[in-house]
Write a protein that holds these residues in place. Sequence first.
Motif, PDB file in Angstrom:
ATOM      1  N   LYS A 218      52.974  89.907  46.794  1.00 42.60           N
ATOM      2  CA  LYS A 218      54.162  90.132  47.273  1.00 42.60           C
ATOM      3  C   LYS A 218      54.731  88.673  47.805  1.00 42.60           C
ATOM      4  CE  LYS A 218      57.833  91.925  50.948  1.00 42.60           C
ATOM      5  NZ  LYS A 218      58.204  92.136  51.930  1.00 42.60           N
ATOM      6  N   GLU A 219      53.414  87.912  48.666  1.00 41.16           N
ATOM      7  CA  GLU A 219      53.662  87.013  48.746  1.00 41.16           C
ATOM      8  C   GLU A 219      52.332  86.350  49.224  1.00 41.16           C
ATOM      9  OE1 GLU A 219      56.675  84.947  52.725  1.00 41.16           O
ATOM     10  OE2 GLU A 219      56.121  86.783  52.855  1.00 41.16           O
ATOM     11  N   VAL A 220      52.090  84.636  49.367  1.00 45.08           N
ATOM     12  CA  VAL A 220      50.805  83.884  49.151  1.00 45.08           C
ATOM     13  C   VAL A 220      51.407  83.029  50.717  1.00 45.08           C
ATOM     14  CG1 VAL A 220      49.095  82.972  49.269  1.00 45.08           C
ATOM     15  CG2 VAL A 220      50.012  84.417  47.415  1.00 45.08           C
ATOM     16  N   VAL A 221      51.190  83.399  51.956  1.00 42.32           N
ATOM     17  CA  VAL A 221      51.735  82.500  53.157  1.00 42.32           C
ATOM     18  C   VAL A 221      49.912  81.162  53.657  1.00 42.32           C
ATOM     19  CG1 VAL A 221      52.248  82.159  55.643  1.00 42.32           C
ATOM     20  CG2 VAL A 221      52.464  84.446  54.132  1.00 42.32           C
ATOM     21  N   ARG A 222      50.491  80.441  52.860  1.00 42.37           N
ATOM     22  CA  ARG A 222      49.689  79.443  53.439  1.00 42.37           C
ATOM     23  C   ARG A 222      49.589  79.754  55.319  1.00 42.37           C
ATOM     24  NH1 ARG A 222      45.301  77.324  51.592  1.00 42.37           N
ATOM     25  NH2 ARG A 222      46.458  77.128  50.474  1.00 42.37           N
ATOM     26  N   GLU A 223      48.292  79.638  56.094  1.00 39.48           N
ATOM     27  CA  GLU A 223      48.025  79.698  57.311  1.00 39.48           C
ATOM     28  C   GLU A 223      46.977  78.538  58.224  1.00 39.48           C
ATOM     29  OE1 GLU A 223      48.510  82.259  58.589  1.00 39.48           O
ATOM     30  OE2 GLU A 223      49.283  83.807  57.025  1.00 39.48           O
ATOM     31  N   THR A 224      46.221  78.322  56.957  1.00 41.11           N
ATOM     32  CA  THR A 224      45.506  76.560  57.428  1.00 41.11           C
ATOM     33  C   THR A 224      45.456  75.998  56.281  1.00 41.11           C
ATOM     34  OG1 THR A 224      43.670  77.148  57.598  1.00 41.11           O
ATOM     35  CG2 THR A 224      44.769  77.519  59.013  1.00 41.11           C
TER      36      THR A 224
ATOM     37  N   ILE B 293      43.354  80.252  62.745  1.00 37.97           N
ATOM     38  CA  ILE B 293      44.113  80.866  61.147  1.00 37.97           C
ATOM     39  C   ILE B 293      45.355  81.917  62.748  1.00 37.97           C
ATOM     40  CG2 ILE B 293      43.831  82.665  59.856  1.00 37.97           C
ATOM     41  CD1 ILE B 293      40.662  81.377  59.318  1.00 37.97           C
ATOM     42  N   PHE B 294      46.016  82.309  61.730  1.00 38.16           N
ATOM     43  CA  PHE B 294      46.863  82.889  62.537  1.00 38.16           C
ATOM     44  C   PHE B 294      47.736  82.315  64.512  1.00 38.16           C
ATOM     45  CE2 PHE B 294      44.159  86.616  60.417  1.00 38.16           C
ATOM     46  CZ  PHE B 294      45.460  86.011  59.483  1.00 38.16           C
ATOM     47  N   LYS B 295      47.334  81.201  64.414  1.00 39.22           N
ATOM     48  CA  LYS B 295      47.821  80.867  65.812  1.00 39.22           C
ATOM     49  C   LYS B 295      49.134  81.225  66.278  1.00 39.22           C
ATOM     50  CE  LYS B 295      48.268  76.208  67.518  1.00 39.22           C
ATOM     51  NZ  LYS B 295      47.971  74.848  67.066  1.00 39.22           N
ATOM     52  N   LYS B 296      50.064  80.876  64.899  1.00 37.93           N
ATOM     53  CA  LYS B 296      51.501  81.094  65.761  1.00 37.93           C
ATOM     54  C   LYS B 296      51.324  83.148  65.758  1.00 37.93           C
ATOM     55  CE  LYS B 296      54.010  77.135  63.300  1.00 37.93           C
ATOM     56  NZ  LYS B 296      55.115  76.938  62.712  1.00 37.93           N
ATOM     57  N   GLN B 297      50.905  83.186  65.184  1.00 32.08           N
ATOM     58  CA  GLN B 297      51.168  84.919  65.235  1.00 32.08           C
ATOM     59  C   GLN B 297      50.397  85.185  67.045  1.00 32.08           C
ATOM     60  OE1 GLN B 297      50.468  87.548  62.302  1.00 32.08           O
ATOM     61  NE2 GLN B 297      50.643  85.782  60.678  1.00 32.08           N
ATOM     62  N   LEU B 298      49.014  84.207  67.376  1.00 32.04           N
ATOM     63  CA  LEU B 298      48.847  85.135  68.321  1.00 32.04           C
ATOM     64  C   LEU B 298      49.307  84.796  69.008  1.00 32.04           C
ATOM     65  CD1 LEU B 298      45.015  83.511  67.108  1.00 32.04           C
ATOM     66  CD2 LEU B 298      45.479  86.034  67.803  1.00 32.04           C
ATOM     67  N   GLU B 299      50.503  83.734  69.002  1.00 30.83           N
ATOM     68  CA  GLU B 299      51.066  83.035  71.033  1.00 30.83           C
ATOM     69  C   GLU B 299      52.294  84.037  71.112  1.00 30.83           C
ATOM     70  OE1 GLU B 299      52.156  79.413  68.868  1.00 30.83           O
ATOM     71  OE2 GLU B 299      50.549  78.378  69.545  1.00 30.83           O
ATOM     72  N   MET B 300      52.421  83.950  70.052  1.00 31.61           N
ATOM     73  CA  MET B 300      53.762  85.095  69.843  1.00 31.61           C
ATOM     74  C   MET B 300      53.197  86.494  70.026  1.00 31.61           C
ATOM     75  SD  MET B 300      56.046  84.769  65.885  1.00 31.61           S
ATOM     76  CE  MET B 300      56.812  85.924  66.443  1.00 31.61           C
TER      77      MET B 300
END
Length: 416
Positions: A79-85, A224-231
């Motif tokens: 469905k989607e490929v997201v660049r995490e780092t 990895i997942f820096k923004k998600q972890l902050e949220m």
Amino acid sequence: MGKRKDKKSRFHHLNIHGQCVGNYFVSKTIVLTFACSDETLSKSFGWKEEIKKVMAFGLFKKKKKVEKQNTGIISLKVKEVVRETTDAVSIHFEHPESERIEYKAGQFFTLIVNVDGKEERRAYSVCSSPFTDSNPTVAVKRVEGGKVSNYLNNQLKAGDEIKVIPPLGNFTTEFSSANARNIVLIGGGSGITPMMSIAKSALDQEPDSKVTLLYANRDADSIIFKKQLEMLASEYSNFEIVHVLENNNQSYGQFEGYLTQSIVQQVKEKINDASAEYFICGPGPMMDIAINSLKNLGVAENLIRKESFTTDSAASAPAEGEEEIITREVTVILDGEEHKYEVEPNESILEKGLDQMIDLPFSCQSGLCTACRGKCLSGKVKMDESEGLSQAELDEGYVLPCVSHPLTDDVVIEIG
């Protein structure tokens, strides 16, 4: 005892839970095989009635049933490929039209891709939660020289289809809203992947539990997942993150340098819960430090869970008195069909099976992912590595053909 071909006779098997060691009494295992008719079995020997009596007295202790695992291959659309780092992507899959994929937090998918004309298989942990995320997602960190990780990071795109072995793995836990526990996740680098899945699931399903993530990385940009972890940290007051960064020039982490026992001790003392559960995943040296530190600090082994992406194990010579690894014939049962072949000392049961063009399931081929798991119905095998199996699986006689060698001439393994 050889197989009887007369129509009235058939095999009767009695398996009592325990490690598969053949047709004799060893530890808690009994494997009895009879080639006779039902009438002869009950009238002449009275075995059926005697077995009922023994079970009535509780001598056959019932153990937790190990679930059959699905090793069938399915095709999933990206469905989607997201660049995490710069070195990692997350791959989001669409569910098949016929049904939704069921998985547990912390498990992994085996991706089957064609690279340079050759089929390659790699296991990647889920970073999504079955409770909070619409689509199953895995994360892939680029490995220097890695065929598959570089292909997935550089070329995979939305709309592509990938063959996948459905989720497997024991690095998980059962969630309940009634729980009020401390879950401590210790990760390094891409080891955050299953941790993310477990953390999101726990925070969603267990409002009275607390989740602490101790996460080691090279620097802030490699998280990895820096923004998600902050949220997640801003949304949930019961979620705390402790960063350990080798290079902390951005002052993002609480600690600078490598993970140490001192850091583990500080986190443990702040939690102050002797029954806290620890989940560890990351590079081997980091995991060794974390596990040894916890043991030195008095944490019981049953409270420590780990997931390895690589293994340093090597085949060892047989101990004195142990059967020798020599060329022996094995029988592998796959989808109800028997396959017999000889296995040389320098090859595993899986390797020889694949050489024989038998379509055996596999992924890591190092004893970690359990995609090749089978149940040893008779005989005895030596496993170079058993880390991927739970104690319940070992007790029921499950083995990993990718790291197994026959030690007796009567080895029969049923895959699944």
